[in-house]
Design an enzyme around this catalytic site. Structure first.
Site, mmCIF file in Angstrom:
data_model
loop_
_atom_site.group_PDB
_atom_site.id
_atom_site.type_symbol
_atom_site.label_atom_id
_atom_site.label_comp_id
_atom_site.label_asym_id
_atom_site.label_seq_id
_atom_site.Cartn_x
_atom_site.Cartn_y
_atom_site.Cartn_z
ATOM 1 N N ASP A 1 0.605 -1.137 -0.075
ATOM 2 C CA ASP A 1 0.220 0.573 0.108
ATOM 3 C C ASP A 1 0.901 1.459 0.154
ATOM 4 O OD1 ASP A 1 -1.737 2.370 0.478
ATOM 5 O OD2 ASP A 1 -1.706 1.143 2.005
ATOM 6 N N LYS B 1 2.990 10.602 -4.009
ATOM 7 C CA LYS B 1 1.978 9.958 -5.242
ATOM 8 C C LYS B 1 1.121 11.388 -5.424
ATOM 9 C CE LYS B 1 -0.996 6.734 -3.647
ATOM 10 N NZ LYS B 1 -1.998 5.935 -2.618
ATOM 11 N N GLU C 1 -7.138 0.665 -4.445
ATOM 12 C CA GLU C 1 -6.695 0.516 -3.175
ATOM 13 C C GLU C 1 -7.844 0.319 -2.196
ATOM 14 O OE1 GLU C 1 -5.734 4.827 -1.870
ATOM 15 O OE2 GLU C 1 -3.912 3.875 -2.519
ATOM 16 N N ASP D 1 -12.327 5.462 1.803
ATOM 17 C CA ASP D 1 -11.486 5.718 2.017
ATOM 18 C C ASP D 1 -10.453 7.445 1.879
ATOM 19 O OD1 ASP D 1 -8.353 5.144 1.191
ATOM 20 O OD2 ASP D 1 -8.760 4.114 -0.607
#
Ligand code: AMP
Length: 502
Positions: free
Chosen positions: A8, A69, A148, A170
């Protein structure tokens, strides 16, 4: 069979897990922590990752890279070292991945190469490609990139043997995703997904930072310029810590030392919730959109799973309870669920390849998070975006649409590919495609069939056919200008192979 891992790769923190016979566990890093901060620092050219790097954020803000990211799939260096060597987002991410894999290898006592890496459902083609390239630069074999929330659904579904309609909410450090999926034993079918690439815990921190800066000013303190390196990093650190405390306590305060003087700004949970209400509402709007896209209602949702560190804020479960009439499901630590699901999927893929049968093979059907299309002229002659594959189509998928030539004897057709729903080209991502040559002598209005496809990894393919004969006129080569070339990936991989990461 060598062990596979699930990674992750988070905006603020990353986690690694491995799975054996369908039972996954988090692999602690070399510091014994289950999460590794996704930060890289360079000390005299030496890369450091994680906690060690974070400790340098205040003293060496110029040599410190975080939130990379958010930059995946964009060009431009994230860091230039003292010798002028540039590091793009893929190379910074590769340093993170290499270090995560090294720590996993150390604890497993064997080399680690095969990994399933998770990405936000909302990542477009370029960002996925950049993530895959980062893994390759790190010397890993990215078996598959999965979304994810889908990974979280796998972890919950397999761990608790629960079936039904799952809604995954999320909220991580930098992104927000909402995904609705049907879980039936080992079959995971995603029905709809939506998200916000620029909404995460980071934005909640920003709200506190602005609030604290204003209060310090009211107390007669100096204005805090958010570009003044160390001050901003320290303020962010203090505000993030205060935010975490407010997940348990109802009041706290933020302390800052500026120009030798101490300032203390009290902050209650109520004030925090008030100043961040707009951010929460943005997630609510996305949730409703996802349900609408799947033509589902709150009554049909069997469980709501909370994933990502930011869902620890009590306002999130309060909102879910208000909307769905039930409390979100607990059971798996929200920090762990994504890595655990990725690890289970990695094991299932490896078993599939070796034809072993110890574990039921997982079937995961995801959907496209962006519509795919191409610019074309509408009836009034305006260049607009036309859609071929709609958003939320099951992946892999292939769709076609017929376009017509605009003049007699037209010799080429240009096929750019668009990602996004909007009809206006300014609001979608355009991937430049090559010109496809057309045969001589075609009349105006000749029908051309454009076929677009997403493969299992979410990578795009496009091809043009002459409708009358069914003959292919060519596959479109897409120019992903912000992505690396194959040669760059292999050069960077060779460079990184000899680097020790502390
Ligand atoms: P992730 O990207 O899933 O690791 O999420 C990291 C984000 O979760 C960061 O923005 C953290 O500040 C936030 N976070 C972690 N723990 C808490 C907590 N107890 N309360 C509020 N936010 C948290």
């Amino acid at each position: 069979m060598t062990r596979t891992i699930g990674i992750d790769l988070g905006t603020t923190y990353s986690a690694v897990a491995t799975s054996l016979d369908g039972v996954a566990e988090i692999l602690p890093n070399r510091d014994g922590d289950r999460l590794t901060p996704s930060v890289v620092a360079f000390e005299g050219g030496q890369p450091l990752v994680g906690k060690e790097a974070r400790n340098l954020s205040t003293s060496m803000p110029e040599d410190y890279v975080e939130f990379v990211k958010r930059k995946m799939g964009e060009s431009g260096p994230e860091y230039i070292d003292e010798n002028g060597k540039e590091y793009g987002p893929e190379q910074i991410s590769a340093l993170l991945l290499r270090r995560l894999a090294d720590d996993a290898a150390a604890i497993l006592g064997e080399d680690v190469r095969d990994a399933v890496i998770t990405v936000p459902a909302y990542f477009d083609d370029g960002r996925r490609m950049a993530t895959r390239d980062a893994a390759e630069i790190a010397g890993l074999n990215p078996m598959r990139l999965i979304n994810e929330p889908t990974a979280a659904g796998i972890a919950y579904g397999l761990d608790f043997r629960k079936n039904g309609m799952f809604l995954v909410y999320d909220l991580g450090g930098g992104t927000f995703d909402a995904t609705l999926m049907k879980v039936e034993n080992s079959d995971i079918t995603v029905l709809a997904t939506g998200g916000d690439r620029n909404l995460g815990g980071f934005d909640f921190d920003n709200k506190i930072m602005t609030h604290v800066a204003a209060k310090v000013l009211e107390q007669g303190g100096p204005p805090m310029l958010f570009d003044s390196g160390g001050v901003e990093a320290e303020l962010r650190r203090q505000c993030e810590a205060a935010k975490r405390r407010l997940s348990r306590a109802t009041t706290t305060s933020v302390r800052m030392t500026l120009e030798g003087k101490n300032y203390q700004v009290p902050l209650s949970r109520a004030t925090f919730e008030e100043i961040t209400n707009g951010l929460l509402t943005r997630t609510e709007i996305t949730l409703e959109g996802v349900l609408d896209d799947a033509e589902a209602s709150w009554e049909q949702v069997d469980r709501v799973l909370l994933i990502g560190g930011s869902t620890r804020m009590p306002m999130i479960s309060d909102m879910i309870e208000r909307l769905s009439g039930r409390k979100p499901d607990g059971g798996i630590n929200p920090d762990d669920a994504v890595a655990l699901g990725a690890a289970m999927y990695a094991e299932s893929l490896a078993l599939g390849e070796s034809n072993a049968t110890e574990m039921a093979a997982l079937t995961v059907r995801d959907v496209t998070s962006h519509a795919l299309g191409t610019p074309a002229l509408d009836e009034s002659g305006n260049r607009v975006n036309t859609i071929i594959i709609p958003r939320n189509a099951p992946v892999p998928c292939q769709r076609e649409r017929v376009y017509t030539t605009v003049e007699d004897g037209q010799r080429v057709v240009n096929l750019d590919v668009t990602e996004g729903d909007d009809t206006e080209l300014d609001y979608v991502t355009v991937l430049k495609g090559d010109n496809i040559p057309l045969p001589r002598g075609l009349r105006r209005g000749t029908r051309l069939q454009v076929v677009m496809a997403y493969d299992v990894d979410g990578v795009i393919h496009a091809e043009v056919f002459l409708e009358a004969t069914g003959v292919s006129l060519g596959e479109v080569q897409l120019h992903r200008e912000n992505n690396l070339t194959r040669e760059e990936v292999s050069n960077y991989r060779a460079q990184l192979a000899g680097v020790e990461i502390l």
